[in-house]
Write a protein that holds these residues in place. Structure first.
Motif, PDB file in Angstrom:
ATOM      1  N   SER A 102     -28.203 -63.441  -2.050  1.00  0.00           N
ATOM      2  CA  SER A 102     -26.951 -62.731  -2.342  1.00  0.00           C
ATOM      3  C   SER A 102     -26.863 -62.425  -3.833  1.00  0.00           C
ATOM      4  O   SER A 102     -27.495 -63.089  -4.664  1.00  0.00           O
ATOM      5  CB  SER A 102     -25.729 -63.548  -1.905  1.00  0.00           C
ATOM      6  OG  SER A 102     -25.569 -64.694  -2.723  1.00  0.00           O
ATOM      7  N   PHE A 103     -26.061 -61.404  -4.149  1.00  0.00           N
ATOM      8  CA  PHE A 103     -25.828 -60.977  -5.525  1.00  0.00           C
ATOM      9  C   PHE A 103     -24.326 -60.816  -5.749  1.00  0.00           C
ATOM     10  O   PHE A 103     -23.582 -60.506  -4.806  1.00  0.00           O
ATOM     11  CB  PHE A 103     -26.494 -59.615  -5.794  1.00  0.00           C
ATOM     12  CG  PHE A 103     -27.982 -59.615  -5.727  1.00  0.00           C
ATOM     13  CD1 PHE A 103     -28.745 -59.824  -6.865  1.00  0.00           C
ATOM     14  CD2 PHE A 103     -28.641 -59.408  -4.519  1.00  0.00           C
ATOM     15  CE1 PHE A 103     -30.136 -59.818  -6.800  1.00  0.00           C
ATOM     16  CE2 PHE A 103     -30.026 -59.395  -4.443  1.00  0.00           C
ATOM     17  CZ  PHE A 103     -30.772 -59.603  -5.587  1.00  0.00           C
ATOM     18  N   ASP A 105     -21.295 -58.608  -6.698  1.00  0.00           N
ATOM     19  CA  ASP A 105     -21.129 -57.191  -6.368  1.00  0.00           C
ATOM     20  C   ASP A 105     -21.363 -56.269  -7.555  1.00  0.00           C
ATOM     21  O   ASP A 105     -22.073 -55.260  -7.440  1.00  0.00           O
ATOM     22  CB  ASP A 105     -19.730 -56.933  -5.796  1.00  0.00           C
ATOM     23  CG  ASP A 105     -19.583 -57.454  -4.376  1.00  0.00           C
ATOM     24  OD1 ASP A 105     -20.625 -57.735  -3.743  1.00  0.00           O
ATOM     25  OD2 ASP A 105     -18.450 -57.587  -3.908  1.00  0.00           O
ATOM     26  N   TYR A 108     -24.952 -56.210  -8.621  1.00  0.00           N
ATOM     27  CA  TYR A 108     -25.728 -55.537  -7.573  1.00  0.00           C
ATOM     28  C   TYR A 108     -25.671 -54.027  -7.758  1.00  0.00           C
ATOM     29  O   TYR A 108     -26.699 -53.345  -7.771  1.00  0.00           O
ATOM     30  CB  TYR A 108     -25.171 -55.948  -6.210  1.00  0.00           C
ATOM     31  CG  TYR A 108     -25.893 -55.368  -5.015  1.00  0.00           C
ATOM     32  CD1 TYR A 108     -27.077 -55.936  -4.560  1.00  0.00           C
ATOM     33  CD2 TYR A 108     -25.379 -54.274  -4.323  1.00  0.00           C
ATOM     34  CE1 TYR A 108     -27.742 -55.424  -3.448  1.00  0.00           C
ATOM     35  CE2 TYR A 108     -26.031 -53.752  -3.218  1.00  0.00           C
ATOM     36  CZ  TYR A 108     -27.205 -54.333  -2.783  1.00  0.00           C
ATOM     37  OH  TYR A 108     -27.852 -53.816  -1.681  1.00  0.00           O
ATOM     38  N   ASN A 109     -24.471 -53.495  -7.928  1.00  0.00           N
ATOM     39  CA  ASN A 109     -24.312 -52.045  -8.089  1.00  0.00           C
ATOM     40  C   ASN A 109     -24.866 -51.553  -9.422  1.00  0.00           C
ATOM     41  O   ASN A 109     -25.477 -50.472  -9.488  1.00  0.00           O
ATOM     42  CB  ASN A 109     -22.840 -51.669  -7.947  1.00  0.00           C
ATOM     43  CG  ASN A 109     -22.352 -51.818  -6.516  1.00  0.00           C
ATOM     44  OD1 ASN A 109     -23.004 -51.368  -5.584  1.00  0.00           O
ATOM     45  ND2 ASN A 109     -21.218 -52.466  -6.337  1.00  0.00           N
ATOM     46  N   SER A 111     -27.383 -52.750 -10.969  1.00  0.00           N
ATOM     47  CA  SER A 111     -28.846 -52.763 -10.890  1.00  0.00           C
ATOM     48  C   SER A 111     -29.376 -51.428 -10.393  1.00  0.00           C
ATOM     49  O   SER A 111     -30.305 -50.849 -10.974  1.00  0.00           O
ATOM     50  CB  SER A 111     -29.322 -53.892  -9.966  1.00  0.00           C
ATOM     51  OG  SER A 111     -29.011 -55.147 -10.515  1.00  0.00           O
ATOM     52  N   PRO A 118     -32.256 -54.417  -6.079  1.00  0.00           N
ATOM     53  CA  PRO A 118     -31.907 -55.765  -5.632  1.00  0.00           C
ATOM     54  C   PRO A 118     -32.010 -55.832  -4.108  1.00  0.00           C
ATOM     55  O   PRO A 118     -31.464 -54.976  -3.407  1.00  0.00           O
ATOM     56  CB  PRO A 118     -30.458 -55.935  -6.106  1.00  0.00           C
ATOM     57  CG  PRO A 118     -29.906 -54.545  -6.136  1.00  0.00           C
ATOM     58  CD  PRO A 118     -31.064 -53.592  -6.315  1.00  0.00           C
ATOM     59  N   VAL A 120     -31.533 -58.133  -0.598  1.00  0.00           N
ATOM     60  CA  VAL A 120     -30.929 -59.303   0.034  1.00  0.00           C
ATOM     61  C   VAL A 120     -31.696 -59.636   1.312  1.00  0.00           C
ATOM     62  O   VAL A 120     -31.881 -58.782   2.183  1.00  0.00           O
ATOM     63  CB  VAL A 120     -29.443 -59.041   0.372  1.00  0.00           C
ATOM     64  CG1 VAL A 120     -28.845 -60.238   1.098  1.00  0.00           C
ATOM     65  CG2 VAL A 120     -28.644 -58.734  -0.890  1.00  0.00           C
TER      66      VAL A 120
END
Length: 201
Positions: A102-103, A105, A108-109, A111, A118, A120
Protein backbone atom coordinates in the motif's frame (compact mmCIF):
# COMPACT_ATOMS: atom_id res chain seq x y z
CA UNK A 1 8.42 13.46 -18.93
CA UNK A 2 10.00 10.34 -20.43
CA UNK A 3 7.77 7.55 -21.68
CA UNK A 4 7.56 4.55 -19.38
CA UNK A 5 7.36 1.19 -21.14
CA UNK A 6 9.46 -1.63 -19.69
CA UNK A 7 12.02 -1.47 -16.89
CA UNK A 8 14.57 -4.23 -16.35
CA UNK A 9 16.92 -3.64 -13.48
CA UNK A 10 18.17 -4.28 -9.99
CA UNK A 11 15.54 -4.31 -7.24
CA UNK A 12 16.53 -3.10 -3.79
CA UNK A 13 14.77 -4.69 -0.80
CA UNK A 14 13.51 -2.21 1.81
CA UNK A 15 11.14 -4.12 4.12
CA UNK A 16 10.56 -1.26 6.58
CA UNK A 17 6.90 -0.33 7.03
CA UNK A 18 5.56 3.23 7.24
CA UNK A 19 8.46 4.85 5.39
CA UNK A 20 7.28 8.45 5.42
CA UNK A 21 8.18 11.35 3.17
CA UNK A 22 10.49 12.87 5.79
CA UNK A 23 12.52 9.65 5.77
CA UNK A 24 12.55 9.72 1.96
CA UNK A 25 13.76 13.34 1.83
CA UNK A 26 14.26 15.23 5.14
CA UNK A 27 12.68 18.69 5.42
CA UNK A 28 16.08 20.43 5.39
CA UNK A 29 16.29 19.69 1.65
CA UNK A 30 12.90 21.18 0.71
CA UNK A 31 14.26 24.64 -0.12
CA UNK A 32 14.75 23.88 -3.80
CA UNK A 33 12.02 23.92 -6.44
CA UNK A 34 14.17 21.95 -8.90
CA UNK A 35 13.39 18.29 -9.52
CA UNK A 36 17.04 17.43 -10.11
CA UNK A 37 19.83 17.08 -7.57
CA UNK A 38 17.82 15.53 -4.73
CA UNK A 39 18.88 11.93 -5.38
CA UNK A 40 22.07 12.35 -3.37
CA UNK A 41 19.94 13.18 -0.31
CA UNK A 42 17.43 10.37 -0.77
CA UNK A 43 16.94 8.62 2.60
CA UNK A 44 19.61 11.01 3.89
CA UNK A 45 19.29 10.23 7.60
CA UNK A 46 19.47 6.48 6.93
CA UNK A 47 22.23 6.68 4.30
CA UNK A 48 24.70 8.95 6.12
CA UNK A 49 26.01 9.43 9.64
CA UNK A 50 26.31 12.87 11.28
CA UNK A 51 29.70 13.43 9.67
CA UNK A 52 28.25 12.81 6.22
CA UNK A 53 29.85 9.39 5.79
CA UNK A 54 27.88 6.58 4.19
CA UNK A 55 26.40 3.98 6.52
CA UNK A 56 27.58 0.70 4.93
CA UNK A 57 24.61 -1.37 6.10
CA UNK A 58 22.00 0.82 4.42
CA UNK A 59 20.69 -1.02 1.37
CA UNK A 60 21.33 1.69 -1.25
CA UNK A 61 24.92 2.08 -0.02
CA UNK A 62 25.68 -1.57 -0.67
CA UNK A 63 27.60 -2.08 -3.94
CA UNK A 64 25.02 -4.47 -5.38
CA UNK A 65 22.17 -1.96 -4.99
CA UNK A 66 23.75 1.37 -5.93
CA UNK A 67 22.23 1.17 -9.41
CA UNK A 68 18.80 -0.02 -8.28
CA UNK A 69 15.88 1.15 -10.41
CA UNK A 70 13.21 -0.85 -8.57
CA UNK A 71 12.36 -0.63 -4.86
CA UNK A 72 10.49 -3.41 -3.05
CA UNK A 73 9.17 -1.78 0.10
CA UNK A 74 7.13 -2.44 3.22
CA UNK A 75 3.53 -1.45 3.80
CA UNK A 76 2.25 2.16 3.71
CA UNK A 77 5.13 3.62 1.70
CA UNK A 78 5.18 7.41 1.31
CA UNK A 79 3.01 8.28 4.29
CA UNK A 80 3.39 11.54 6.21
CA UNK A 81 3.43 15.02 4.69
CA UNK A 82 2.49 15.58 1.05
CA UNK A 83 5.88 16.91 -0.13
CA UNK A 84 6.42 16.42 -3.85
CA UNK A 85 10.16 16.41 -3.21
CA UNK A 86 9.83 12.76 -2.13
CA UNK A 87 9.08 11.38 -5.61
CA UNK A 88 11.53 13.93 -7.06
CA UNK A 89 14.32 12.48 -4.90
CA UNK A 90 13.47 8.88 -5.74
CA UNK A 91 13.28 9.62 -9.47
CA UNK A 92 16.54 11.60 -9.40
CA UNK A 93 18.30 8.66 -7.73
CA UNK A 94 17.08 6.43 -10.56
CA UNK A 95 14.11 4.63 -9.01
CA UNK A 96 11.45 3.96 -11.65
CA UNK A 97 9.24 1.39 -9.91
CA UNK A 98 8.16 0.97 -6.28
CA UNK A 99 6.40 -2.21 -5.19
CA UNK A 100 4.49 -2.36 -1.91
CA UNK A 101 1.27 -3.59 -0.35
CA UNK A 102 0.00 0.00 0.00
CA UNK A 103 0.95 3.65 -0.53
CA UNK A 104 -0.18 6.94 0.93
CA UNK A 105 -2.66 8.44 -1.55
CA UNK A 106 -0.87 11.74 -2.22
CA UNK A 107 2.52 10.07 -2.68
CA UNK A 108 0.93 7.44 -4.94
CA UNK A 109 -0.56 10.06 -7.26
CA UNK A 110 2.56 12.24 -7.20
CA UNK A 111 4.65 9.25 -8.29
CA UNK A 112 2.72 8.87 -11.54
CA UNK A 113 3.03 12.61 -12.22
CA UNK A 114 6.81 12.28 -11.90
CA UNK A 115 7.24 9.29 -14.20
CA UNK A 116 7.40 6.55 -11.57
CA UNK A 117 5.20 3.47 -11.35
CA UNK A 118 3.94 2.52 -7.88
CA UNK A 119 2.59 -1.05 -7.85
CA UNK A 120 0.29 -2.49 -5.19
CA UNK A 121 0.42 -6.25 -4.67
CA UNK A 122 -0.79 -8.65 -1.96
CA UNK A 123 1.58 -9.27 0.94
CA UNK A 124 2.59 -12.77 -0.16
CA UNK A 125 3.60 -11.51 -3.61
CA UNK A 126 5.56 -8.59 -2.16
CA UNK A 127 7.29 -11.07 0.17
CA UNK A 128 8.25 -13.23 -2.82
CA UNK A 129 9.65 -10.24 -4.72
CA UNK A 130 11.43 -9.02 -1.58
CA UNK A 131 13.16 -12.38 -1.32
CA UNK A 132 14.09 -12.17 -4.99
CA UNK A 133 15.51 -8.67 -4.50
CA UNK A 134 17.66 -9.90 -1.61
CA UNK A 135 19.67 -11.98 -4.12
CA UNK A 136 21.55 -8.83 -5.16
CA UNK A 137 22.68 -7.36 -8.46
CA UNK A 138 22.51 -10.64 -10.37
CA UNK A 139 18.76 -10.89 -9.73
CA UNK A 140 17.18 -8.48 -12.18
CA UNK A 141 13.44 -7.94 -12.37
CA UNK A 142 11.44 -6.78 -15.36
CA UNK A 143 8.36 -4.56 -15.06
CA UNK A 144 6.24 -4.46 -18.21
CA UNK A 145 3.67 -1.68 -17.92
CA UNK A 146 1.94 -2.36 -21.23
CA UNK A 147 1.12 -5.94 -20.24
CA UNK A 148 1.03 -5.18 -16.50
CA UNK A 149 3.39 -7.97 -15.47
CA UNK A 150 6.39 -8.13 -13.14
CA UNK A 151 8.84 -10.92 -13.96
CA UNK A 152 11.22 -12.02 -11.22
CA UNK A 153 14.81 -13.08 -11.82
CA UNK A 154 13.61 -16.71 -11.83
CA UNK A 155 10.98 -16.03 -14.48
CA UNK A 156 7.97 -16.04 -12.15
CA UNK A 157 5.27 -13.62 -13.30
CA UNK A 158 3.23 -11.33 -11.09
CA UNK A 159 0.32 -9.51 -12.81
CA UNK A 160 -0.62 -6.13 -11.38
CA UNK A 161 -3.46 -3.63 -11.73
CA UNK A 162 -3.07 0.02 -12.67
CA UNK A 163 -5.58 2.75 -13.42
CA UNK A 164 -6.10 3.00 -17.20
CA UNK A 165 -5.70 6.78 -17.31
CA UNK A 166 -2.52 6.74 -15.21
CA UNK A 167 -1.17 3.94 -17.40
CA UNK A 168 -1.91 6.01 -20.53
CA UNK A 169 -0.05 8.99 -19.07
CA UNK A 170 3.04 6.95 -18.18
CA UNK A 171 3.18 5.10 -21.49
CA UNK A 172 2.97 8.40 -23.37
CA UNK A 173 5.17 10.45 -21.04
CA UNK A 174 2.37 12.84 -20.12
CA UNK A 175 2.48 14.91 -16.95
CA UNK A 176 -0.14 17.61 -16.21
CA UNK A 177 1.50 20.03 -18.66
CA UNK A 178 1.74 17.35 -21.34
CA UNK A 179 -1.94 16.51 -20.91
CA UNK A 180 -2.82 20.17 -21.35
CA UNK A 181 -0.64 20.46 -24.46
CA UNK A 182 -2.52 17.56 -26.05
CA UNK A 183 -5.44 20.00 -26.26
CA UNK A 184 -3.31 22.82 -27.70
CA UNK A 185 -5.27 23.13 -30.95
CA UNK A 186 -8.59 23.27 -29.09
CA UNK A 187 -7.19 25.84 -26.67
CA UNK A 188 -5.89 27.99 -29.57
CA UNK A 189 -9.26 27.80 -31.34
CA UNK A 190 -11.10 28.76 -28.16
CA UNK A 191 -8.77 31.68 -27.42
CA UNK A 192 -9.13 32.97 -31.00
CA UNK A 193 -12.92 32.83 -30.81
CA UNK A 194 -12.91 34.46 -27.38
CA UNK A 195 -10.65 37.28 -28.60
CA UNK A 196 -13.04 38.02 -31.48
CA UNK A 197 -16.13 37.88 -29.28
CA UNK A 198 -14.58 40.01 -26.50
CA UNK A 199 -11.79 42.10 -28.01
CA UNK A 200 -11.77 44.38 -24.96
CA UNK A 201 -10.57 41.59 -22.65
Amino acid sequence: MEKFETVTGIAAPMPLVNIDTDMIIPKIFLKTIKRSGLGVNLFDEMRYDRQGNEIPDFVLNKPQYREASILVAGDNFGCGSSREHAPWALADFGIKVIISTSFADIFYNNSFKNGMLPIVLPQEQVDALMKDAEKGANARMTVDLENQIITSSDGEEFPFEVDAFKKHCLLNGLDDIGLTMEKESSITTFEGAAAQARPWV
